[in-house]
Every structure is written in structure tokens, then in C-alpha cells.
Scaffold this motif. Structure first.
Motif, PDB file in Angstrom:
ATOM      1  N   ASN A  35      85.526   4.480  56.882  1.00 37.17           N
ATOM      2  CA  ASN A  35      85.561   3.221  58.119  1.00 37.17           C
ATOM      3  C   ASN A  35      86.839   2.335  58.044  1.00 37.17           C
ATOM      4  O   ASN A  35      87.756   2.154  58.953  1.00 37.17           O
ATOM      5  CB  ASN A  35      84.385   2.367  58.518  1.00 37.17           C
ATOM      6  N   PHE A  36      86.655   1.437  57.266  1.00 36.44           N
ATOM      7  CA  PHE A  36      88.381   0.575  57.022  1.00 36.44           C
ATOM      8  C   PHE A  36      89.535   1.838  56.459  1.00 36.44           C
ATOM      9  O   PHE A  36      90.826   1.316  57.255  1.00 36.44           O
ATOM     10  CB  PHE A  36      88.130   0.143  55.618  1.00 36.44           C
ATOM     11  N   GLU A  38      89.767   4.601  58.538  1.00 36.07           N
ATOM     12  CA  GLU A  38      89.585   5.212  59.929  1.00 36.07           C
ATOM     13  C   GLU A  38      91.182   3.688  60.211  1.00 36.07           C
ATOM     14  O   GLU A  38      91.399   4.685  61.776  1.00 36.07           O
ATOM     15  CB  GLU A  38      88.371   5.552  59.865  1.00 36.07           C
ATOM     16  N   LYS A  39      90.347   2.868  60.141  1.00 40.04           N
ATOM     17  CA  LYS A  39      91.303   1.453  61.375  1.00 40.04           C
ATOM     18  C   LYS A  39      92.246   1.572  60.341  1.00 40.04           C
ATOM     19  O   LYS A  39      93.250   1.052  61.691  1.00 40.04           O
ATOM     20  CB  LYS A  39      90.444   0.686  60.786  1.00 40.04           C
ATOM     21  N   GLU A  42      94.726   4.160  62.510  1.00 39.46           N
ATOM     22  CA  GLU A  42      95.497   3.663  63.601  1.00 39.46           C
ATOM     23  C   GLU A  42      95.996   3.031  63.732  1.00 39.46           C
ATOM     24  O   GLU A  42      97.042   2.690  64.862  1.00 39.46           O
ATOM     25  CB  GLU A  42      93.534   3.205  64.222  1.00 39.46           C
TER      26      GLU A  42
END
Length: 94
Positions: A35-36, A38-39, A42
Motif C-alpha cells: 500500500n505504501f 502504491e501511494k 501516485e
């Protein structure tokens, strides 16, 4: 991307490692890492200048000190096969 038991089993097979301790905790940690990342993906960095270091002259070196560590044992505990302090892997070159 969500890490689940099926994906963790696939990762174990691909890495030839076995995660036997705290599988649920491992799944949570891997999910947090993914998740990190993926951030980070962005972020719009097109307008940012590429830098190698934020410190002029590079990063200061630390003193190389010998210290006791059991990292080798911890890593080898996850290996499906080991001999002394080495991984045992299938022969791939004949």
C-alpha cells in the motif's frame, strides 16, 4: 493490491522460503508495504529535479564496527533446506 494467504503461498514458492511464524502478521506487514509503494506511485514527480543526495559532498560514512548478530540464523530458519550456514538449492547447471 491485497496480500492474502494464496498470494503469500505463491511468494513462498517463488522465493523458496517458508514463513511459519506469524503468517497473519506477515500478511498485514506485506500489505502495508505494498500500500505504501502504491501511494508512492501516485506521486507526480515529473516537475521535480532528480537528486542523488541531499547532503553536499555525499553522505557521511559510519565507522565499520563488528557486532554480534543472528540475522543468518533468522534467514536460514525460513529456508526449506539448509546445510550448516548455507541454503541448499537444486542443481541447475549440469
Amino acid at each position: 493490491m491485497q496480500i492474502d494467504e494464496k498470494l503469500l503461498s505463491k511468494l513462498e514458492k517463488l522465493s523458496a522460503l517458508q514463513i511459519t511464524k506469524n503468517r497473519n502478521e506477515t500478511i498485514v506487514q506485506l500489505s502495508e508495504i505494498v500500500n505504501f509503494v502504491e501511494k508512492l506511485n501516485e506521486l507526480d514527480l515529473d516537475s521535480q529535479e532528480i537528486t542523488v543526495s541531499t547532503i553536499k559532498g555525499g553522505a557521511p560514512l559510519r565507522i565499520d564496527e563488528i557486532r554480534n548478530s543472528n540475522v543468518i540464523d533468522e534467514v536460514l530458519d525460513c529456508a526449506p533446506k539448509k546445510q550448516e550456514h548455507f541454503f541448499v538449492v537444486p542443481k541447475i547447471i549440469e
